[in-house]
Each structure stands twice: as C-alpha cells, then as structure tokens.
Design an enzyme around this catalytic site. Sequence first.
Site, short mmCIF file in Angstrom:
data_model
loop_
_atom_site.label_atom_id
_atom_site.label_comp_id
_atom_site.label_asym_id
_atom_site.label_seq_id
_atom_site.Cartn_x
_atom_site.Cartn_y
_atom_site.Cartn_z
N HIS A 169 0.99 -0.61 -0.17
CA HIS A 169 0.08 0.47 0.18
C HIS A 169 0.71 1.69 -0.26
O HIS A 169 1.94 1.34 0.36
CB HIS A 169 -0.95 0.09 0.97
CG HIS A 169 -1.81 1.04 1.14
ND1 HIS A 169 -3.33 0.45 0.32
CD2 HIS A 169 -2.23 2.39 1.23
CE1 HIS A 169 -3.75 1.87 0.48
NE2 HIS A 169 -4.00 2.90 0.86
N ASP A 228 -13.24 3.60 7.00
CA ASP A 228 -12.53 4.44 6.05
C ASP A 228 -13.33 5.39 4.97
O ASP A 228 -12.57 6.39 4.53
CB ASP A 228 -10.88 3.36 6.15
CG ASP A 228 -10.51 3.68 5.18
OD1 ASP A 228 -9.74 4.45 5.41
OD2 ASP A 228 -9.61 3.79 4.21
N ARG A 255 -11.59 13.34 5.23
CA ARG A 255 -11.02 14.28 5.30
C ARG A 255 -9.89 14.43 4.01
O ARG A 255 -9.62 15.76 4.42
CB ARG A 255 -10.15 12.46 5.53
CG ARG A 255 -10.00 12.47 7.22
CD ARG A 255 -9.33 11.24 7.38
NE ARG A 255 -7.57 11.25 6.68
CZ ARG A 255 -7.19 10.20 6.05
NH1 ARG A 255 -7.74 9.31 5.84
NH2 ARG A 255 -5.58 10.72 5.80
N SER A 259 -5.82 4.61 8.66
CA SER A 259 -6.62 4.18 7.46
C SER A 259 -6.20 3.48 6.96
O SER A 259 -6.76 3.03 6.48
CB SER A 259 -6.84 5.79 6.81
OG SER A 259 -7.17 5.65 4.96
#
Length: 435
Positions: free
Chosen positions: A82, A161, A168, A183
């Site tokens: 990620h 999330d 956000r 997150s």
Amino acid sequence: MNFLSVIEAKRDGHEISPQDIARIVAEYTRGALPDYQMAAWLMAVYFRGLSTEETRALTISMRDSGEALQFPDDGRPVVDKHSTGGVGDKVSLPLAPLLACLGFRVPMISGRGLGITGGTLDKLDSIPGFQTNLEPERIVRQVQEIGCVICGQSATLVPADKAIYALRDATATVPSMPLITASILSKKLAEGLDALLLDVKFGAAAFMPEREAARDLAQSMVTLGRECGVRVRALLTDMNTPLGRACGNWLEVQESVACLEGRGPDDLRALVIECAAHLLAQTGRVKDEEVGRARASSCLDSGRPREKWNEMLRAQGADLRAFERTMSTGDDGTATAEVCTSQAGFVSRCDARMVGEVVRDLGGGRQHKDSTLDLRVGVSALAKSGERVARGAVLCRVHARNSAEAGAARARLGQAIEVSDEAPHESLLIVEVVE
Ligand code: URA
C-alpha cells in the site's frame, strides 16, 4: 454519547478513551454523527495528534467496522502493498498480477484519489465494466482462484474508512500521521495478511513532504502493524517528481499495461520489482532481496503477469474487447497539446506537486467530496529528470476535455518542467527501508 465533550477534549489536547474512539467510529459509520462534528474532531486530531494508544484504538475500530477476509491455509502467503499516495503512482496495477504469478495471494483493498494524489480505484474505473465494489466472499473466491483482486472498501469491508477518507479529503485533514496510519492499516488488517509492504512517500507531492516525518509515519505503521500480527516493512520513496511518464487515470492504466509488457518507464518497473522482491524476502520465499529482484524481474518478463491482468479484468466484469480496442487505437477522445522546450539541455526538474494540481484541475482529481472525474484527462510523455533533450523536444503532452483547457494546462506545465545546461544530481527513488 456526548460527542461535543469528545471534540472539546481533543481540541484541548486531552487523551480520548478507546471506548469513546470506538463509539465515534461506529456512530459516524452508521450515519448517526453529522459530517460537521466528525470534521471538527478530525481537525482537532490533525492539530493535536493521537497517542499510540489512541491510534491503535482508531485503527482497530475502523478495521472492525465491517467484516474481515478469511483465507484457508493453502501454503500461499497472503500479502499486499500500500502506498501513502503519489502523483503517477500506479505500482499497484502491475504489482498485483505479478505477485499472483509469484505464488502469492493478493487481496488488494485500495482507495480513491486524495488531494492531488491519484487513487487505484479511480484508475480502474477507466476500464469499461470493471467492478471494484465486491462482497467479501467474492473477494476470497477470486483470490483463491486466480491469486489477486483489486477492489475498494464497501458497506461490508472497512466502511468506516470509506466514509472518513472522503470527509478528510474535503476538509484538509489528510496529512495527519495517526489518521493516515489508521486509514491504511485498518484496510490492510481487514485483509487477513501474512505480510505487508508499505510505500511511504516523501517530497513535494507527498502528504509528508519531509523525509523525517515520512520516516516517523513509516515507523508508526510498521510498529502498529507488527503488534497486530502482520509482518510489515516500509520503503521510503521520493515523490518530488512523478512516477513514470503518465499522470491521469486512463493514461496510467495504459502505462501499467506497458510495464506488464516490458515497455514501461524504468522507474515504474524498478519500484514494481523492488516491492515484489521485498515481499518475497519478507515471507522467506527467497534468501534476500537480491534473489527476489532477479525472480520478480524474470517473472515480469515472462508475460504471465500480463495474462494474469487479463484474467483479473475478466473476473471483475471488465469488457476485455472494449479495453483492448481502446488500448490499441490510443484514441481517448481528448484534446491534446504539447509542451516543448525552447532550449537544448537536461531536464533538471519535473515538479510532481504542480503536475498533480494540473491533472486535478483538468478534471482528473476531486475538487470536493462528490466531484465527478473525467477519467481520460491527464499528462503523458513526461520527460524525466536527468534526460538530455534537444531544442524543440516534447517535455509532455496534455490530454484535456477541450482545446481551451489543454492550452491553459500547457502554460502551467511549462512552469513545472525545467531544462538546464547542466545535468542535475541523480536522486534515488528508494532511499530507505524501515523495519
Ligand atoms: N492512503 C490511504 O489509504 N489512506 C490515507 O489516509 C492516505 C493514503
């Protein structure tokens, strides 16, 4: 729950209990807490931060907001990579099929674009018919059958999330170490992983521009991930300049396929191979990264990951014929304009932040929570730092909705790419490994 007192507590720098954090997440996810209060709490977290204990509670509450994936033990490690987000960062697209061909199972839960950084799901939306909203059972079945899936958070998978991420993005609360940690890790911990590789970006277009802050973020995620039972490692990578030569959703899909066919830009290929090499070493499949690099590189050149990509597309409902047709004609229906250099020399700067802002403003990124993206727009043929260019050479090509927008973007991009007489100092793409 008296939510006002929890906002006040964080605003004044006090610690919030794990129970209160779990309640905030649960209430917001089920729609019982209004956006304005959650936004106020997120902004308080942005300024005041969260302790290690609070970050752990937030991560675990977000992970537990939906179901977790469960894989049978069949000897193939479950792994993922990620990134904290970058401009032109399309590594996940070629990496997932490559890892599947190397014998891993890869349940990649990805996100949408945040700020000026691109999102894997937005890129995949540019493939006709491709589905990213999948139920957990279907994800597990596909991973068991073909080795990889790339999909998004959903009502059943880390829904907290999905909701908080969008808020956000619209409230300037993305660049917060505990919020990024929670997150990313909540999504990854819900995947039932054995090993995780994080690509933590620093530089002009990264959420953590300073290398030291990026290292702290990497350390925070590695430590918490390991406490939760996953072998986590992080690469610190440079995001001062875009990755590859294409930025924009469909353009990046095309470049990813080029990488799978051995034609892609060197930096993209290098990062894809490096990620695979680390995961091979982390899971003990090879003795070290050097052997991992050789194995990943020959697998990528075998053409099997390209076939696996098609298999993944088919499994997720893509119209393969329409996809291949658009790939081969190269006609995306956009108006194009080229930025050319008026002097010969070396490309000394290609500013990832400016390129990212141009792509967003062309319609390739979000201006607000509900923006509709134009998936075809962006920038291609980007000249890379250090490259020698002749007078009049193309420094990049703009793809826009119409010629007026292409012209305006061309003028801005002229400021983002510099040519000098002297070759710039070579800068490393991967600067550190955090364990
Ligand atoms: N990527 C994520 O998934 N979450 C963030 O907060 C930032 C990047």
